[in-house]
Design a protein around this motif. Sequence first.
Motif, PDB file in Angstrom:
ATOM      1  N   ASN A 112       0.793  -1.234  -0.512  1.00 40.56           N
ATOM      2  CA  ASN A 112      -0.035  -0.382  -0.108  1.00 40.56           C
ATOM      3  C   ASN A 112       0.754   1.295  -0.121  1.00 40.56           C
ATOM      4  O   ASN A 112       0.575   1.908   0.863  1.00 40.56           O
ATOM      5  N   LEU A 113       1.634   1.055  -0.783  1.00 37.98           N
ATOM      6  CA  LEU A 113       2.612   2.177  -0.937  1.00 37.98           C
ATOM      7  C   LEU A 113       2.210   3.263  -1.253  1.00 37.98           C
ATOM      8  O   LEU A 113       1.344   3.069  -2.764  1.00 37.98           O
ATOM      9  N   TYR A 124      -0.351   3.613 -14.311  1.00 39.78           N
ATOM     10  CA  TYR A 124      -0.811   5.040 -15.189  1.00 39.78           C
ATOM     11  C   TYR A 124      -1.372   5.492 -14.161  1.00 39.78           C
ATOM     12  O   TYR A 124      -2.060   5.622 -12.980  1.00 39.78           O
ATOM     13  N   ALA A 125      -1.013   6.854 -13.905  1.00 37.81           N
ATOM     14  CA  ALA A 125      -1.401   7.839 -13.128  1.00 37.81           C
ATOM     15  C   ALA A 125      -1.336   6.997 -11.459  1.00 37.81           C
ATOM     16  O   ALA A 125      -2.287   7.523 -10.891  1.00 37.81           O
ATOM     17  N   GLY A 126       0.382   7.311 -11.421  1.00 38.32           N
ATOM     18  CA  GLY A 126       0.005   6.827  -9.887  1.00 38.32           C
ATOM     19  C   GLY A 126      -0.355   5.648  -9.168  1.00 38.32           C
ATOM     20  O   GLY A 126       0.112   4.910  -8.497  1.00 38.32           O
ATOM     21  N   GLU A 127      -0.967   4.879 -10.592  1.00 42.94           N
ATOM     22  CA  GLU A 127      -1.787   3.416  -9.879  1.00 42.94           C
ATOM     23  C   GLU A 127      -0.875   2.492 -10.664  1.00 42.94           C
ATOM     24  O   GLU A 127      -0.740   2.247 -12.011  1.00 42.94           O
ATOM     25  N   LEU A 128      -0.333   0.913  -9.976  1.00 45.19           N
ATOM     26  CA  LEU A 128      -0.409  -0.206 -10.602  1.00 45.19           C
ATOM     27  C   LEU A 128      -1.797  -0.990 -11.128  1.00 45.19           C
ATOM     28  O   LEU A 128      -2.135  -1.778 -10.036  1.00 45.19           O
ATOM     29  N   VAL A 129      -1.190  -0.882 -12.309  1.00 46.64           N
ATOM     30  CA  VAL A 129      -3.333  -1.221 -12.798  1.00 46.64           C
ATOM     31  C   VAL A 129      -3.094  -2.799 -13.219  1.00 46.64           C
ATOM     32  O   VAL A 129      -4.363  -2.972 -12.865  1.00 46.64           O
ATOM     33  N   VAL A 150       1.959   8.968  -6.256  1.00 48.02           N
ATOM     34  CA  VAL A 150       1.643   7.159  -6.305  1.00 48.02           C
ATOM     35  C   VAL A 150       0.678   6.451  -5.330  1.00 48.02           C
ATOM     36  O   VAL A 150      -0.061   7.347  -3.849  1.00 48.02           O
ATOM     37  N   SER A 151      -0.366   6.419  -6.418  1.00 49.96           N
ATOM     38  CA  SER A 151      -1.173   5.815  -4.759  1.00 49.96           C
ATOM     39  C   SER A 151      -0.990   3.721  -5.071  1.00 49.96           C
ATOM     40  O   SER A 151      -1.197   3.525  -5.542  1.00 49.96           O
ATOM     41  N   ASP A 152      -1.727   3.791  -3.542  1.00 49.26           N
ATOM     42  CA  ASP A 152      -1.670   2.024  -3.177  1.00 49.26           C
ATOM     43  C   ASP A 152      -0.946   1.059  -3.972  1.00 49.26           C
ATOM     44  O   ASP A 152      -1.444   0.247  -4.550  1.00 49.26           O
ATOM     45  N   VAL A 153       0.290   1.115  -4.179  1.00 50.16           N
ATOM     46  CA  VAL A 153       1.215   0.360  -4.835  1.00 50.16           C
ATOM     47  C   VAL A 153       1.783  -1.325  -4.536  1.00 50.16           C
ATOM     48  O   VAL A 153       1.850  -0.957  -3.033  1.00 50.16           O
ATOM     49  N   SER A 154       1.188  -2.012  -4.260  1.00 49.79           N
ATOM     50  CA  SER A 154       1.760  -3.986  -3.538  1.00 49.79           C
ATOM     51  C   SER A 154       2.596  -4.742  -4.621  1.00 49.79           C
ATOM     52  O   SER A 154       1.836  -4.738  -5.875  1.00 49.79           O
TER      53      SER A 154
END
Length: 530
Positions: A9-10, A226-231, A22-26
Amino acid sequence: MSIVLSVENLGVRLEPSGLAIVSDVSLSLSRGETLGIVGESGCGKSTLLTALMGGLRKGLVATGKAQVDGIDMLAAPPKMIRRLCGKAVALVPQNAAVTLTPSMTIRAHFEEQLALKTDLGPQARAARTADLVDLLRLPDAVGILRRYPHQLSGGQQQRVGIALALAGAPGLLLLDEPTTALDVQTKDAILDVLHNIAERERLAMVYVSHDIGVIARMSSRIGVMYAGELVEEGPASEVLHHPKHPYAEGLLASVPRILASSLPRALPGTPPGPTERPGGCVFAPRCDSATELCKRERPRRADAQEGFVACHHPRGRGYAARTAPRPSATLPHKNAGRTRLDLRGVEIAWARTRLLDRLRGHIPPPTATGIDLTLSAGEVLGLIGESGSGKSTILRAIAGLWPPRSGDIALNGQSLPRHIQARDGNQRRHIQMIFQNPEESLNPRQDVRGILTRPLVWYHGLSGARLDAELCRLIDAVRLSKSHLSCLPGALSGGEKQRVAIARALAVSFQQVVHSGRIREAGVTTLQAF
């Protein structure tokens, strides 16, 4: 398998505004694995790598966890982070020049790094330096070590940066576009070196790049950002051949094919800036099958083939699968117009001849010699060659930034003075240079509006509403948003900085280029070095 990197949840936000970068990267990474991360400029890839090093710049705040060998880099004290950096984890930045001290020789850089990050003695450090220089295929090892950073080409600087990162034998290597400045042959050799080191040392790597071909070759797993999220994230073969997210499909469809007679059309629209993030799916404004659900709710991650995808309508309704073949952009061809640029017998030497050398008759060999080139209006000429072969030196000589020893450079039939200081305003206007490193042409204390305003005012006398209108047209031409106009270069990604540098170079011919939408139709002659 031993876990080297574990991220939970970085998030990275800008304070005091709270805007999410950056939002909610795990994610997690084991020894011997390579995770490739792809995405458009400004999506947060480089910020993610910096957060993993525990070294975010002032004004950015990270949340969540980023554990390297069990130590949380976001919570560890600065002293521990300094000890870990270079040993447990090392970073190869997108622009290696920023990590090199201009007043230190390359040998001094290696001495300092090895003294700080290893227990080797003086003789062992010298041997290790020689091994690293040889490993990264740096030419003239003795001469390279005596030089200063500014005396190396961009590709040579990049290879020195990689060698310095490997000096401390880290267990985790973070690579931010490490082969962008390298020629094809050197890139191929460096990728082989990195792959072999990863296999032999069981080195874990996170590889960030715009080059999907490189990512495909190097990665065991691929993450799409994309746009700070790992999609999307999963095994490399699965993501490349069966992408689940519509953005991943569109990204793959935009890759140019070297033997194709035309260029693929890029994804329509531009990614949202931090102030423009929608409430639902971040890709919804660019997705032609987005539903009200997509616009209203942020999609949750769903397991997919040993990975995950964050999409309400994955696979089967994606961008590439649901659209007809997209029209391609025609490649530029020679325009049979009048001669714009003419080089005859040009010889250029990068090394300056000192007075004592001249008196002794010792003249350094030229970097480029016997250069004869003729370019017509609208023609595009590409210069290719290995790193350090003299490509950038030729461009600098044409721009008047590095005077040639001999020969003639003519613009529109008129010989140009060798030094840029001796050229008049009209001559300077008609020759613009886009540097390999955009920082060389951007004032760090001016925002993007100020950087682009100066050439529009200086060369075209614009002001008021007309100036604002042309600024918007120019920024849109390089696929940046109006919100970028208020940003300083330090707040932009490497790709965004490069687009600002391109916009600044095009600003002097904005009436032809921006309004026609095509450089070739405007009759602009282009010389490119690769």
